[in-house]
Scaffold this motif. Structure first.
Motif, short mmCIF file in Angstrom:
data_model
loop_
_atom_site.label_atom_id
_atom_site.label_comp_id
_atom_site.label_asym_id
_atom_site.label_seq_id
_atom_site.Cartn_x
_atom_site.Cartn_y
_atom_site.Cartn_z
N ARG A 51 30.15 8.74 96.57
CA ARG A 51 29.45 7.95 95.55
C ARG A 51 30.06 6.57 95.32
O ARG A 51 29.55 5.82 94.49
CB ARG A 51 29.44 8.72 94.24
N LEU A 52 31.14 6.25 96.00
CA LEU A 52 31.78 4.95 95.80
C LEU A 52 31.13 3.87 96.64
O LEU A 52 30.61 4.14 97.73
CB LEU A 52 33.27 5.04 96.15
N LYS A 53 31.19 2.63 96.16
CA LYS A 53 30.66 1.48 96.92
C LYS A 53 31.48 1.21 98.17
O LYS A 53 30.96 0.81 99.19
CB LYS A 53 30.65 0.24 96.04
N SER A 54 32.80 1.44 98.06
CA SER A 54 33.70 1.20 99.19
C SER A 54 34.66 2.38 99.35
O SER A 54 35.83 2.29 98.99
CB SER A 54 34.47 -0.10 98.96
N PRO A 55 34.16 3.49 99.90
CA PRO A 55 34.98 4.71 99.97
C PRO A 55 36.26 4.56 100.80
O PRO A 55 37.24 5.24 100.53
CB PRO A 55 34.05 5.75 100.60
N SER A 56 36.26 3.66 101.75
CA SER A 56 37.46 3.49 102.59
C SER A 56 38.63 2.90 101.81
O SER A 56 39.77 2.98 102.25
CB SER A 56 37.15 2.62 103.81
N THR A 57 38.37 2.31 100.65
CA THR A 57 39.44 1.73 99.84
C THR A 57 39.95 2.69 98.76
O THR A 57 40.86 2.34 98.02
CB THR A 57 38.97 0.43 99.15
N SER A 82 40.31 13.53 86.85
CA SER A 82 41.29 12.66 87.51
C SER A 82 40.80 11.22 87.54
O SER A 82 39.92 10.84 86.77
CB SER A 82 41.55 13.19 88.93
N TRP A 83 41.37 10.43 88.47
CA TRP A 83 40.99 9.03 88.61
C TRP A 83 41.02 8.63 90.08
O TRP A 83 41.61 9.32 90.91
CB TRP A 83 41.90 8.12 87.79
N VAL A 84 40.36 7.51 90.35
CA VAL A 84 40.37 6.92 91.69
C VAL A 84 40.38 5.40 91.54
O VAL A 84 39.70 4.85 90.67
CB VAL A 84 39.15 7.38 92.53
N ASP A 85 41.18 4.73 92.34
CA ASP A 85 41.16 3.28 92.44
C ASP A 85 40.36 2.93 93.69
O ASP A 85 40.58 3.51 94.76
CB ASP A 85 42.58 2.70 92.59
N SER A 86 39.42 2.01 93.56
CA SER A 86 38.63 1.58 94.72
C SER A 86 38.02 0.21 94.43
O SER A 86 37.97 -0.23 93.29
CB SER A 86 37.53 2.59 95.05
N GLN A 87 37.56 -0.43 95.51
CA GLN A 87 36.95 -1.74 95.35
C GLN A 87 35.53 -1.58 94.81
O GLN A 87 34.79 -0.71 95.24
CB GLN A 87 36.91 -2.48 96.68
N ASN A 88 35.19 -2.47 93.88
CA ASN A 88 33.82 -2.49 93.39
C ASN A 88 32.98 -3.39 94.31
O ASN A 88 33.45 -3.84 95.35
CB ASN A 88 33.76 -2.93 91.92
N GLY A 89 31.75 -3.67 93.91
CA GLY A 89 30.86 -4.49 94.73
C GLY A 89 31.33 -5.92 94.94
O GLY A 89 30.90 -6.60 95.87
#
Length: 117
Positions: A51-57, A82-89
């Motif tokens: 569901r993330l915009k940039s799952p590889s990050t 929990s939490w996840v850090d990832s790049q947004n759009g």
């Protein structure tokens, strides 16, 4: 003689840590339950990445922190908060909280109530 005693006590401390960290063979049910909890978290990661915009990050908590984010509900069901850090759009790294229920049933895994804030 003191160096030798320090060396022996260091080795004993390492073995004690390994025993405590991984447990003994007498408690396989606890070990299996811990394995299932971590497996549930890994599946949650996979569902969140979809569901993330940039799952590889995507960057999730470390192993020891993950253990605190899992609640065993019984009947092979687990609640993950929990939490996840990832790049947004826009390419900026942001932290998002997520919650879901992972269910193991009939050799299948499903997710329910997946919410990412």
């Amino acid at each position: 003689m003191k160096k030798q005693l320090l060396h022996i006590s260091s080795i004993l401390a390492i073995f004690a840590f390994i025993f405590l960290a991984f447990g003994s063979d007498d408690d396989n049910s606890s070990s299996s339950a811990d394995t299932n909890k971590m497996l549930a978290y890994n599946y949650a990661e996979d569902f969140v990445k979809q569901r993330l915009k940039s799952p590889s990050t995507a960057e999730f908590p470390g192993l020891f922190e993950k253990a605190d984010h899992i609640t065993e509900l019984g009947n092979e069901e687990y609640r993950i908060n929990s939490w996840v850090d990832s790049q947004n759009g826009f390419g900026a790294m942001i932290r998002s909280k997520f919650s879901c229920k992972i269910i193991f049933k009939d050799d299948k895994v499903r997710v329910e109530d997946l919410v990412i804030d």
